[in-house]
Design an enzyme around this catalytic site. Sequence first.
Site, short mmCIF file in Angstrom:
data_model
loop_
_atom_site.label_atom_id
_atom_site.label_comp_id
_atom_site.label_asym_id
_atom_site.label_seq_id
_atom_site.Cartn_x
_atom_site.Cartn_y
_atom_site.Cartn_z
N GLU A 80 -43.76 -2.72 0.92
CA GLU A 80 -42.62 -2.69 1.85
C GLU A 80 -41.31 -2.51 1.10
O GLU A 80 -40.45 -1.72 1.48
CB GLU A 80 -42.54 -4.00 2.66
CG GLU A 80 -43.72 -4.26 3.57
CD GLU A 80 -44.82 -5.07 2.89
OE1 GLU A 80 -45.10 -4.83 1.70
OE2 GLU A 80 -45.40 -5.93 3.55
N CYS A 117 -44.82 -10.39 3.25
CA CYS A 117 -44.55 -11.64 2.51
C CYS A 117 -43.09 -12.05 2.72
O CYS A 117 -42.25 -11.27 3.20
CB CYS A 117 -44.86 -11.46 1.03
SG CYS A 117 -43.54 -10.65 0.11
N CYS A 120 -40.39 -9.77 1.22
CA CYS A 120 -40.22 -8.51 1.96
C CYS A 120 -39.50 -8.76 3.29
O CYS A 120 -38.69 -7.95 3.72
CB CYS A 120 -41.56 -7.83 2.20
SG CYS A 120 -42.24 -7.15 0.68
#
Length: 165
Positions: A80, A117, A120
């Site tokens: 990401e 996560c 991100c």
Amino acid sequence: MSKQKFTNLNIVTEIEVYDSSKHLAEKDQQLLLESKKILKNAYAPYSNFQVGAAVLLENGEIITGSNQENAAYPSGLCAERVAIFYAGAQFPKVDIKTIAISVKSKNVVISEPLSPCGSCRQAIAEYENKSGKPIRIIMSGEKGKIYIAKSIESLLPLMFSKKYL
Ligand code: THU
């Protein structure tokens, strides 16, 4: 009995749940497909966990990224952020509309959507705050349901942002 000294803040978050990608709008299906295609470029020799991300910009451009690992583990980066930072570096004035995320593991079958996560999420939040417009997040596993969050706010309530600075 002493009186309770606090109240509860109950946070409600909303995620759209789709049974499969064929129920998504065509543009979302396309973006998800781009995130799947880029999985093969993941460099994940340590985790065997490949992640692909496709970022749709407001000018129609699609930027893709995959996770890039490192023998010094923290030096690697998630898919990401690879995609979002590249988009920011190449198109600093163009807002991000949507990010689609796909996953493939060599060890297990991932049957639930991959949720980004914490780091991100924070990075997505930054670009949402920068543009002042929500970024949609499409999350998928290797099979099973698809989740769509209409904004990072759904995944990161009480987020830290520039408003504190
Ligand atoms: N990973 C991502 O690329 N995105 C996430 O949202 C979660 C984790 C990567 C980082 C690492 O290369 C591997 O997946 C295992 O954590």
